[in-house]
Motif scaffolding. Structure first.
Motif, PDB file in Angstrom:
ATOM      1  N   LYS A 428      -0.137   3.624 -63.443  1.00 49.42           N
ATOM      2  CA  LYS A 428      -0.838   2.338 -63.553  1.00 49.42           C
ATOM      3  C   LYS A 428      -0.674   1.486 -62.318  1.00 49.42           C
ATOM      4  CE  LYS A 428      -0.746   2.134 -68.514  1.00 49.42           C
ATOM      5  NZ  LYS A 428       0.219   1.922 -69.568  1.00 49.42           N
ATOM      6  N   ILE A 429       0.259   1.850 -61.445  1.00 48.51           N
ATOM      7  CA  ILE A 429       0.466   1.016 -60.262  1.00 48.51           C
ATOM      8  C   ILE A 429       0.201   1.816 -58.997  1.00 48.51           C
ATOM      9  CG2 ILE A 429       2.115  -0.465 -61.446  1.00 48.51           C
ATOM     10  CD1 ILE A 429       4.330   0.904 -59.967  1.00 48.51           C
ATOM     11  N   TRP A 430       0.019   1.104 -57.903  1.00 49.08           N
ATOM     12  CA  TRP A 430      -0.323   1.743 -56.627  1.00 49.08           C
ATOM     13  C   TRP A 430       0.881   2.501 -56.061  1.00 49.08           C
ATOM     14  CZ3 TRP A 430      -4.424   2.699 -53.496  1.00 49.08           C
ATOM     15  CH2 TRP A 430      -4.178   2.922 -52.142  1.00 49.08           C
ATOM     16  N   GLU A 461       0.638  -3.511 -56.961  1.00 46.14           N
ATOM     17  CA  GLU A 461      -0.670  -3.126 -57.484  1.00 46.14           C
ATOM     18  C   GLU A 461      -1.656  -3.294 -56.350  1.00 46.14           C
ATOM     19  OE1 GLU A 461      -0.353  -5.050 -61.900  1.00 46.14           O
ATOM     20  OE2 GLU A 461      -0.938  -6.344 -60.256  1.00 46.14           O
ATOM     21  N   SER A 462      -2.572  -2.356 -56.227  1.00 44.48           N
ATOM     22  CA  SER A 462      -3.577  -2.470 -55.169  1.00 44.48           C
ATOM     23  C   SER A 462      -4.734  -1.567 -55.534  1.00 44.48           C
ATOM     24  CB  SER A 462      -2.952  -2.019 -53.840  1.00 44.48           C
ATOM     25  OG  SER A 462      -3.928  -2.016 -52.832  1.00 44.48           O
ATOM     26  N   VAL A 471       4.158  -6.232 -58.595  1.00 47.03           N
ATOM     27  CA  VAL A 471       3.956  -6.016 -60.030  1.00 47.03           C
ATOM     28  C   VAL A 471       5.001  -6.810 -60.819  1.00 47.03           C
ATOM     29  CG1 VAL A 471       3.789  -4.272 -61.848  1.00 47.03           C
ATOM     30  CG2 VAL A 471       3.183  -3.682 -59.499  1.00 47.03           C
TER      31      VAL A 471
END
Ligand code: XMP
Length: 510
Positions: A428-430, A461-462, A471
């Motif tokens: 879910k995160i970069w 996050e990106s 985040v």
């Protein structure tokens, strides 16, 4: 190039890449090039139309980026956005003035003439403005097609198909922005939608075959998303003409070398050379603390190791993405360079000038490469991997790099990734990782004083790595990081969390 494109000339706007994406979402191929690129080079992209992006400059400012005058008379439809519109006005002998106040954010526009670009756009729509200058006299033979209370918002010269918008149709907040861009690319440029990732893959395969014509291609394989997807694409195109080379620079994540070997043997049947060169890199990095020096040494050593492993080749392929080249094409130029990315060191640039570099993804963003990977059946465990910088842990060990510090960071970083996965957040995160700081802190463990290293944790996050936000991880997870890292790694006695966005920070610390 097989399909026609819309070429975007970049004058330095923070929104330039959004224009490209919007157009690709309309199933039309678009490429971003520097405003410095000549019209002859632009023709290679088979343009059906040209968009001039916005930019931070003022057209009359000394050194402000200007437009190659052949472009306005090339006969192709042209759309200037914000600074792009002001440049059109400037080149066509209109007049631009500094506004008393800068205009940022939402404005309501009134459509005052039913031109080609805004003809079907309802009046009273909200648009997104971001400008300091405004046009107060339009050039001859142009008509004003939209206004707001404060400014002229759109003009056009329908005979020559030249259009200008003071607002940004590419941003989400502009109502009917997609419709306006559709009008330009479909009604005015006459391009038909049809570009898609599968067609991009087919075209790239054909181009690679034509360009390499049976000759030897080598590829630096890192095991990350970009180089792996590229390896699979190249292998599909040219089979055993390709040799992928994996260099272990001793600065990789914990057990990364063996993981890559095992994964590639399991999923792919291609020629791969594995080179263990960790000692060479660490020796050259001894006592080096300056971030840019570290990057240059690693780039240089990589090139040495790589080229001694494959002395003979005709082409070198790289999984370079748009964000990796933006600094070299951006209006800011080299004086504003933020970091030297490993695929832009001197030897590589020399090969590039001799036409020996193949970079099929250089206009794409990571999420687009992931889409290509899925279409090529690259396993999800590789597609979802977080980005990892070419210089590896060297830019996450602040200060001097020693084998011991590499090992400390590897173990700490492993815990960060492990716990991010346990929390179900990895996909879910970069990116999430640890950074070993060049300071020591005092602590107390049992009844004893400790004086040990500090680890910073970064999770962002990106969408594309160009901008990023930290985040807001749950406190429980932060607590688990701290408990496990300090409990399992005796060299660390303090853990901190990085709460800086990009900008003003960058994602990596160096
Ligand atoms: P920064 O630190 O510039 O990073 O905000 C943006 C993204 O790029 C990655 N990164 C690199 N990737 N070679 C790469 O292939 C490099 O030299 C490099 N430096 C940074 C970084 O991990 C982030 O995802």
């Amino acid at each position: 190039m097989e399909f026609q494109s819309i070429v975007i000339l970049d004058f330095g706007s923070q929104y330039t890449q959004l224009i490209a994406r919007r157009i690709r979402q309309l199933k039309v191929y678009s490429v971003i090039v520097s405003f410095r690129v000549s019209y002859d080079e632009i023709k290679n992209y088979k343009p059906a139309g040209i968009i001039l992006s916005g930019g931070p400059a003022s057209v009359y400012a000394p050194g402000a980026p200007k437009l190659d005058s052949t472009i306005l008379s090339c006969g192709l439809p042209i759309l200037g956005i914000c600074y792009g519109m002001q440049l059109i006005a400037y080149c066509e002998k209109g007049n631009i003035v500094r506004s008393g106040s800068r205009e940022y954010g939402r404005t309501v526009i009134d459509i005052c003439a039913k031109g080609d670009l805004l003809g079907n756009i309802p009046a009273g729509g909200t648009v997104w403005m971001s400008h300091g200058d405004r046009i107060d006299k339009i050039p001859e033979n142009y008509i004003i097609t939209a206004r707001s209370d404060n400014a002229l918002c759109a003009f056009e010269n329908p005979q020559r198909k030249i259009y200008g918008l003071q607002f940004h149709p590419e941003v989400h907040h502009t109502q009917y922005g997609t419709e306006i861009l559709s009008n330009f690319i479909f009604r005015i440029c006459g391009i038909s939608p049809g570009w898609s990732m599968p067609s991009f893959i087919d075209t790239k395969i054909r181009e690679i075959r034509e360009q390499t014509g049976g000759k030897a291609v080598v590829l630096g394989l890192s095991g990350g998303v970009d180089s792996t997807v590229l390896a699979v694409l190249l292998h599909k195109a040219i089979g055993d003409q390709l040799t992928a080379v994996f260099v272990d620079n001793g600065l990789l994540r914990l057990n990364e070398g063996s993981l890559i070997k095992e994964r590639f043997a399991r999923h792919f049947q291609m020629n791969i050379k594995y080179i263990d060169a960790g000692k060479n890199f660490l020796k050259r990095l001894k006592k080096i603390t300056d971030p840019e020096k570290k990057r240059l040494i690693i780039g240089d050593e990589f090139v040495k190791v790589f080229f001694s492993a494959v002395p003979e080749f005709d082409f070198l392929a790289q999984g370079t993405l748009y964000p990796d080249v933006i600094e070299s094409v951006s209006v800011k130029g080299p004086s504003d360079k933020i970091k030297t990315h490993h695929n832009r060191v001197k030897r590589i640039l020399d090969l590039k000038s001799r036409g020996m570099i193949i970079e099929p993804f250089q206009e794409l963003f990571k999420d687009e490469v992931r889409e290509i990977g899925r279409l090529l059946d690259v396993p999800e465990e590789i597609i979802q991997r977080h980005p990892f910088p070419g210089p590896g842990l060297a830019v996450r060990i602040l200060g001097e790099i020693t084998p011991e510090r590499v090992n400390i960071l590897q173990r700490a970083d492993h815990i960060v990734i492990d716990e991010i996965k346990n929390a179900g957040l990895y996909n879910k995160i970069w990116q999430a990782f640890g950074v070993l700081l060049p300071v020591k802190a005092v602590g107390v463990m049992g009844d004893e004083r400790t004086y040990a290293d500090v680890l910073a944790i970064r999770a962002v996050e990106s969408v594309d790595g160009m901008t990023a936000d930290w985040v807001k991880l749950p406190y429980e997870l932060l607590e688990t990081f701290s408990r496990r890292i300090i409990g399992e790694i005796k060299e660390i006695n303090r853990v901190v969390y990085d709460i800086c966005s990009k900008p003003p920070g960058t994602i990596e610390w160096e």
